[in-house]
Design an enzyme around this catalytic site. Structure first.
Site, PDB file in Angstrom:
ATOM      1  N   GLY A   1      58.154   6.780  59.103  1.00  0.00           N
ATOM      2  CA  GLY A   1      56.763   6.326  59.106  1.00  0.00           C
ATOM      3  C   GLY A   1      56.540   5.075  58.282  1.00  0.00           C
TER       4      GLY A   1
ATOM      5  CG  ASP B   1      50.966  12.608  51.635  1.00  0.00           C
ATOM      6  OD1 ASP B   1      51.693  12.123  52.517  1.00  0.00           O
ATOM      7  OD2 ASP B   1      50.965  13.810  51.314  1.00  0.00           O
TER       8      ASP B   1
ATOM      9  CB  CYS C   1      58.974   7.014  53.405  1.00  0.00           C
ATOM     10  SG  CYS C   1      59.375   7.185  55.156  1.00  0.00           S
ATOM     11  CB  SER C   2      59.307  11.936  52.857  1.00  0.00           C
ATOM     12  OG  SER C   2      59.796  13.250  52.695  1.00  0.00           O
TER      13      SER C   2
END
Length: 672
Positions: free
Chosen positions: A594, A544, A589-590
């Site tokens: 990114g 992260d 991803c979230s």
């Protein structure tokens, strides 16, 4: 008003006219010479390759004679009644994102017992001839929709379908960009397998069997009629009036100018075109034989060939054939006659997402990275990030859809968003936070989306089903640094199952690796009782707020994802009629920008490197961002793409050694 031709195109047109009119006289096709507009139409269809255009014209003439399509009157029966059925029409107004015209054949309106093949074909040709009088259609081609909604087996005429495909695939002066078969019933699968054999391989990749909801992924809603999910009321009568008017004007034009040439050419001898070409050759450097190149300043015209230094191609290969150059991502349909469509359209004119930057070899990339260093790449990323978004976010920002977005500052473009089928006529039910993104030589190769929220998970699985997705790539954990990044939208225990909406999601198998987890999922549509298999790939070793220290694990992960997709597409057999690489891979991803953008950038660049030996990281990132806003979220991700590609090249033997010891301290003088 037609767009003027370049001098080279005019010379090629005159050569075409000379050749076909001599052949027509010899073969007694008729004493009326082929007109200038007709010549231009055939040349556009074959990208001004005179040899291919002449061959197309000859095949077209033979088809018209064989099927009785030379002389007919739309005011006489049975053609008059055939046209009034509206079974075939050209949408007005209506074009796809690349300005192709849209023709629709409505299957349930066709009753084979009431209409002969000849009459139906006459109705199709009559309308297509008018559509192709439009210069934009000549340049951009036609999308053919075969609407099977509400049709029965009694409406289907196999022989007629074969004749239409045979004519359009290579006997008609138009670029057939796509064939969209909408709402195909189960009984259609068997004849479809055979019909596909009548479509050339290049076009076969552009034949899609889709649902009505998926149609809007290919054609903007503003261009579709109401019954196909659009906003326009179809006015077939108005289109027929336009056809009649265009036909009369065309006849008057031919009577006024027997040759059909522009006024400046009407009084020239039949050999004037040849003489002009010979003069051009004498003034330029001619390099031998058929397909010889004529160097004229910065322009290279290859008569009968495929290259043009003026920015594109003037012919070569089959319709939509590919042309490899060091400066293109892919074999492209685009030419100096057809400027590239905007990236913001979401759908480029070829089957790829061409890069805007400068393509370099892998060795040149290493040298560039070495000279610019980390600070130079950070500066380059800052330039990319400074560009404003190239589209609107109106649907994502609407009051009913805002709660469906995970982050208020990460929205999805209107022009490339994935549109779901509507539920119970609720227009707001078509929204999901997801965008189509093109891949290497593949339109809509990816669907880049946010990590599903608990309340959007039913829509997520509905998207997987409607887009026929086989592989899901997840580049985040469900929780990171104590914060939720994504809802657990599948069961993590083998044999466990959960229901979202009308989809049953069951975990069949789990394979664990230190860097990623592979889950085999059974997805059942409880309404239709149909079950499909989906492969879920979760990369778990991406830190992260950072990037992996080595790209090895990510590169292995990406390679295995591609192998899995290929294997699952192969298992579909003839039931999959789309691109050979299969339906879109869903990547998230979230936020979906990114790590998701990084994964797609690497996949595209690696595919290009293996195909043509060049890479274009900046151009790739810029064009992905034009379809999925803000992709590649941080400079470290942009740098990682460069270093990972170099690491890949080393592992595959494209490079023998690399020295980047001063990478962190190098200062770039120029990062352009």
């Amino acid at each position: 008003m037609s767009e003027p031709l370049t001098p080279e195109q005019e010379l090629i047109t005159k050569e075409f006219l000379e050749r076909v009119n001599i052949q027509r006289y010899k073969r007694k096709f008729g004493s009326t010479p082929v007109s200038w507009p007709t010549a231009v139409r055939f040349l556009y269809a074959r990208k001004f390759d005179v040899n291919r255009a002449v061959a197309l014209f000859e095949q077209h003439e033979a088809t018209r004679q064989r099927e009785g399509l030379n002389k007919f009157d739309p005011r006489e029966e049975p053609l008059k009644s055939e046209l009034l059925t509206g079974k075939f029409t050209v949408l007005q107004p209506g074009r796809d994102s690349n300005d192709a015209a849209i023709a629709v054949f409505t299957a349930h309106k066709h009753v084979p017992a009431n209409s002969s093949h000849q009459t139906t074909l006459q109705g199709v040709v009559y309308q297509l001839d008018v559509a192709l009088q439009d210069h934009l259609t000549q340049k951009s081609g036609i999308v053919f929709i075969y609407d099977m909604s509400n049709s029965k087996y009694s409406n289907f005429d196999y022989d007629l379908s074969q004749k239409i495909l045979t004519m359009l695939k290579g006997g008609y002066p138009a670029k057939l960009k796509k064939v969209l078969i909408v709402t195909a019933p189960l009984w259609f699968k068997a004849p479809f397998k055979i019909l596909r054999l009548f479509v050339r391989e290049k076009l076969r990749e552009r034949v899609y069997t889709i649902s009505a909801a998926q149609l809007q992924a290919h054609i903007p809603r503003d261009s579709l009629p109401l019954h196909l999910g659009g906003v326009h009321a179809l006015d077939h009568d108005a289109w027929l009036e336009r056809c009649a008017s265009s036909s009369m004007n065309h006849d008057l034009l031919l009577r006024a100018s027997p040759t059909g040439l522009p006024p400046s050419y009407d009084n020239k001898s039949p050999t004037s075109g040849r003489n002009h070409i010979e003069i051009l050759h004498q003034k330029s450097k001619l390099v031998g034989g058929d397909g010889a190149e004529v160097n004229k300043g910065a322009v290279v015209v290859q008569f009968g060939g495929t290259r043009s230094k003026s920015g594109g191609t003037l012919g070569g290969g089959e319709e939509g054939a590919d042309v490899d150059t060091a400066d293109q991502w892919s074999h492209s349909d685009e030419t100096n006659l057809n400027p590239p469509s905007s990236a913001s359209s979401g759908f480029s004119d070829d089957d790829s997402l061409p890069g805007d930057g400068a393509a370099v070899t892998i060795g040149q990339l290493v040298e560039m990275v070495r000279l610019r260093g980390r600070s130079g790449l950070v500066q380059e990323y800052a330039e990319i990030r400074a560009r404003l978004p190239e589209g609107s976010f109106n649907v994502a920002k609407s009051r009913c859809n805002l709660p469906k977005n995970r982050y208020t500052d990460v929205l999805c473009y209107d022009h490339s968003r994935v549109v779901l089928s509507e539920i119970d006529c609720d227009k707001d039910s078509d929204y999901i936070h997801a965008n189509f993104v093109d891949g290497y030589k593949q339109k809509n190769a990816f669907i880049n989306t946010q990590g599903p929220l608990a309340k959007t998970t039913p829509e997520f699985w509905r998207m997987i089903w409607e887009q026929h997705t086989l592989v899901i790539v997840m580049t985040t954990r469900v929780m990171e640094r104590g914060r939720p990044k994504c809802h657990q939208y599948w069961e993590s225990e083998k044999g466990a199952e959960v229901t979202y909406g009308h989809f049953l999601v069951k975990t069949l198998d789990i394979e664990t690796d230190p860097n990623y987890t592979v889950t085999t999922i059974s997805l059942t549509n409880k309404k239709t009782e149909e079950t499909r298999e989906v492969s879920h790939w979760q990369f778990t070793s991406w830190p992260d707020y950072g990037v992996p220290s080595s790209a090895k694990a990510m590169l292995e992960f990406l390679e295995r994802v591609r192998r899995q997709q290929a294997a699952m597409v192969n298992n579909l057999g003839d039931t999959w009629a789309g691109h050979p690489r299969g339906p879109p891979i869903v990547v998230h991803c979230s936020a979906g920008i990114g790590r998701t953008g990084t994964f797609c950038t690497l996949d595209i660049c690696i595919s290009r490197l293996e195909d043509v030996g060049t890479v274009d990281i900046r151009g790739t990132v810029e064009r992905i961002r034009a379809q999925r806003a803000y992709s590649i979220q941080m400079p470290d991700q942009y740098i990682f793409c460069h270093l990972a590609l170099i690491e890949y090249a080393l592992s595959k033997g494209h490079l023998q050694s690399v020295d980047l010891t001063d990478f962190d301290h190098a200062v770039a003088e120029d990062s352009d």
